[in-house]
Design a protein around this motif. Structure first.
Motif, short mmCIF file in Angstrom:
data_model
loop_
_atom_site.label_atom_id
_atom_site.label_comp_id
_atom_site.label_asym_id
_atom_site.label_seq_id
_atom_site.Cartn_x
_atom_site.Cartn_y
_atom_site.Cartn_z
N GLY A 225 53.11 5.91 47.77
CA GLY A 225 53.65 6.39 46.51
C GLY A 225 53.79 5.29 45.48
N TYR A 226 53.14 4.14 45.73
CA TYR A 226 53.18 2.99 44.81
C TYR A 226 54.61 2.50 44.61
CZ TYR A 226 48.40 4.45 43.91
OH TYR A 226 47.08 4.79 44.07
N VAL A 227 55.31 2.36 45.72
CA VAL A 227 56.66 1.78 45.70
C VAL A 227 56.56 0.31 46.07
CG1 VAL A 227 58.94 1.80 46.78
CG2 VAL A 227 57.80 3.96 46.24
N LEU A 228 57.06 -0.55 45.21
CA LEU A 228 57.10 -1.98 45.50
C LEU A 228 58.46 -2.33 46.08
CD1 LEU A 228 55.47 -4.70 45.17
CD2 LEU A 228 56.99 -5.12 43.22
N ARG A 229 58.46 -2.76 47.34
CA ARG A 229 59.70 -3.14 48.02
C ARG A 229 59.74 -4.66 48.16
NH1 ARG A 229 63.11 -0.03 50.54
NH2 ARG A 229 61.55 1.65 50.64
N THR A 230 60.85 -5.25 47.73
CA THR A 230 61.02 -6.69 47.78
C THR A 230 62.07 -7.06 48.81
OG1 THR A 230 60.51 -6.86 45.40
CG2 THR A 230 61.58 -8.75 46.44
N THR A 231 61.72 -7.95 49.73
CA THR A 231 62.69 -8.46 50.70
C THR A 231 62.69 -9.98 50.65
OG1 THR A 231 61.11 -8.49 52.53
CG2 THR A 231 62.40 -6.47 52.23
N ILE A 232 63.87 -10.56 50.82
CA ILE A 232 64.02 -12.01 50.84
C ILE A 232 64.67 -12.39 52.16
CG2 ILE A 232 65.07 -14.00 49.70
CD1 ILE A 232 65.03 -12.42 47.10
N ASP A 233 63.92 -13.10 52.98
CA ASP A 233 64.38 -13.47 54.33
C ASP A 233 64.89 -12.25 55.09
OD1 ASP A 233 63.68 -16.15 54.27
OD2 ASP A 233 65.59 -16.77 53.39
N GLY A 234 64.14 -11.16 55.00
CA GLY A 234 64.44 -9.95 55.76
C GLY A 234 65.45 -9.02 55.13
N LYS A 235 66.10 -9.43 54.03
CA LYS A 235 67.08 -8.58 53.36
C LYS A 235 66.46 -7.92 52.14
CE LYS A 235 70.98 -11.50 54.79
NZ LYS A 235 72.12 -12.33 54.32
N GLU A 236 66.63 -6.60 52.05
CA GLU A 236 66.03 -5.89 50.92
C GLU A 236 66.71 -6.28 49.61
OE1 GLU A 236 65.53 -1.34 49.31
OE2 GLU A 236 65.15 -1.72 51.44
N ALA A 237 65.88 -6.68 48.64
CA ALA A 237 66.39 -7.05 47.32
C ALA A 237 66.27 -5.91 46.33
CB ALA A 237 65.65 -8.28 46.80
N GLY A 238 65.40 -4.94 46.64
CA GLY A 238 65.24 -3.79 45.74
C GLY A 238 63.88 -3.14 45.93
N CYS A 239 63.71 -1.96 45.36
CA CYS A 239 62.42 -1.28 45.38
C CYS A 239 62.24 -0.53 44.05
CB CYS A 239 62.28 -0.34 46.57
SG CYS A 239 63.51 0.96 46.69
N ILE A 240 61.01 -0.53 43.57
CA ILE A 240 60.68 0.07 42.29
C ILE A 240 59.40 0.89 42.45
CG2 ILE A 240 60.07 -0.37 39.88
CD1 ILE A 240 61.53 -3.06 40.13
N GLN A 241 59.44 2.13 42.01
CA GLN A 241 58.26 2.99 42.07
C GLN A 241 57.48 2.78 40.77
OE1 GLN A 241 56.96 5.90 40.44
NE2 GLN A 241 55.29 5.89 41.92
N SER A 242 56.34 2.12 40.87
CA SER A 242 55.52 1.86 39.69
C SER A 242 54.13 1.40 40.11
CB SER A 242 56.16 0.80 38.79
OG SER A 242 55.27 0.41 37.76
N LYS A 243 53.14 2.21 39.82
CA LYS A 243 51.76 1.82 40.11
C LYS A 243 51.37 0.61 39.29
CE LYS A 243 47.06 3.67 40.35
NZ LYS A 243 46.20 4.87 40.15
N LEU A 244 51.86 0.56 38.06
CA LEU A 244 51.54 -0.56 37.17
C LEU A 244 52.10 -1.88 37.72
CD1 LEU A 244 50.57 -1.81 34.51
CD2 LEU A 244 52.71 -1.03 33.45
N LEU A 245 53.32 -1.85 38.21
CA LEU A 245 53.93 -3.06 38.76
C LEU A 245 53.19 -3.50 40.02
CD1 LEU A 245 56.12 -5.23 38.74
CD2 LEU A 245 57.61 -3.63 39.97
N CYS A 246 52.86 -2.55 40.90
CA CYS A 246 52.12 -2.89 42.12
C CYS A 246 50.79 -3.54 41.78
CB CYS A 246 51.89 -1.63 42.96
SG CYS A 246 53.37 -0.93 43.72
#
Length: 277
Positions: A225-246
């Motif tokens: 679904g073009y969700v960009l998930r960001t993790t830092i050292d295994g901890k989730e920092a956030g997720c954003i649904q955006s094909k453009l960002l991906c």
């Protein structure tokens, strides 16, 4: 088992129990014998430019000597300039396609190694979205195929860009600033000027509370679904649904002007091998 190209030799010799592995072993042995024979010929006739050229071509063939066979139990792969290690598979099915290095100029005078990175793609998604489309195209024809690279960035293929920090004095503020510049330029390139809010949502994930000592890992993962998930050292920092960002994130590493051109070339070659296996 898929053969992947990297700029170094790795993995133990393949077992001859498997017919495919046996053929690989035969090919490698034949190449070794060819080099040995060429070397002997040179020693006997050092002025033979034809033989010397043949030997140079064989020795410089990174596709053979830099190959890496990846399987479920494959060992990690090291980025050769920094020694940063990357698993051959993460998230159960994201397979390593290439590794590279992000360098940054300081005051226009000195380049520093900021982080090493690995580019991963989901096996199942590659098969679902790309293998069917390119099933009648040989792996040789797929190498360097711009349409294949474009499809990889545009299709809903699960991918992960893993960043491993190698610069010991990197602050989260510096990371945030660097992404504002690099991701911001790609968002503008693909989405026009009205992308400031999207960029701010992305960079806001890199909060001051995070520390980034050498060896820290940041994963930027494109999920269904073009969700960009960001993790830092295994901890989730956030997720954003955006094909453009991906698309903008992937363009930094496998686009027309990548951070590391050799890494992009490896991704293209190994993706072609994965599809054409």
């Amino acid at each position: 088992m898929v053969s992947f190209r990297f700029p170094f030799s790795f993995a133990p010799p393949p077992s001859i129990a498997s017919p495919r592995n046996f053929s690989v072993a035969i090919a490698a042995s034949a190449a070794a014998l060819s080099i040995t024979g060429a070397a002997i010929a040179i020693s006997q006739n050092p002025d033979s430019s034809l033989v010397r050229t043949a030997l140079n071509c064989l020795v410089s063939n990174r596709g053979l000597w830099g190959s890496l066979s990846l399987s479920e139990n494959s060992s990690p792969v090291a980025e050769p300039r920094t020694g940063a290690s990357f698993p051959s598979v993460i998230r159960d099915s994201h397979r390593l396609l290439g590794i590279g290095l992000r360098r940054k100029a300081i005051l226009g005078l000195k380049n520093i190694d900021v982080y090493a990175f690995g580019v991963y793609a989901d096996d199942g998604d590659v098969n679902k979205f790309l293998s069917e489309k390119y099933r009648d195209v040989s792996a040789a024809e797929l190498k360097g195929n711009d349409k294949l690279k474009e499809d990889l960035m545009e299709c809903d293929v699960g991918m992960t860009i893993r960043l491993q920090i190698v610069y010991g004095r990197l602050s989260i503020r510096s990371v945030r600033s660097a992404f504002e510049e690099s991701v911001g330029s790609r968002l503008h390139k693909f989405g026009g000027s009205d992308t400031k809010e999207l960029l701010q949502r992305f960079t806001a994930q890199f909060k001051d509370e995070y520390k980034l000592p050498k060896g820290s890992i940041i994963d930027l993962s494109r999920e269904r679904g073009y969700v960009l998930r960001t993790t830092i050292d295994g901890k989730e920092a956030g997720c954003i649904q955006s094909k453009l960002l991906c698309r903008s994130i992937l363009d930094l590493y496998i686009g027309d002007e990548p951070f590391d051109r050799k890494a992009k070339e490896d991704v293209e070659v190994n993706l072609a091998s994965l599809i054409g296996k």
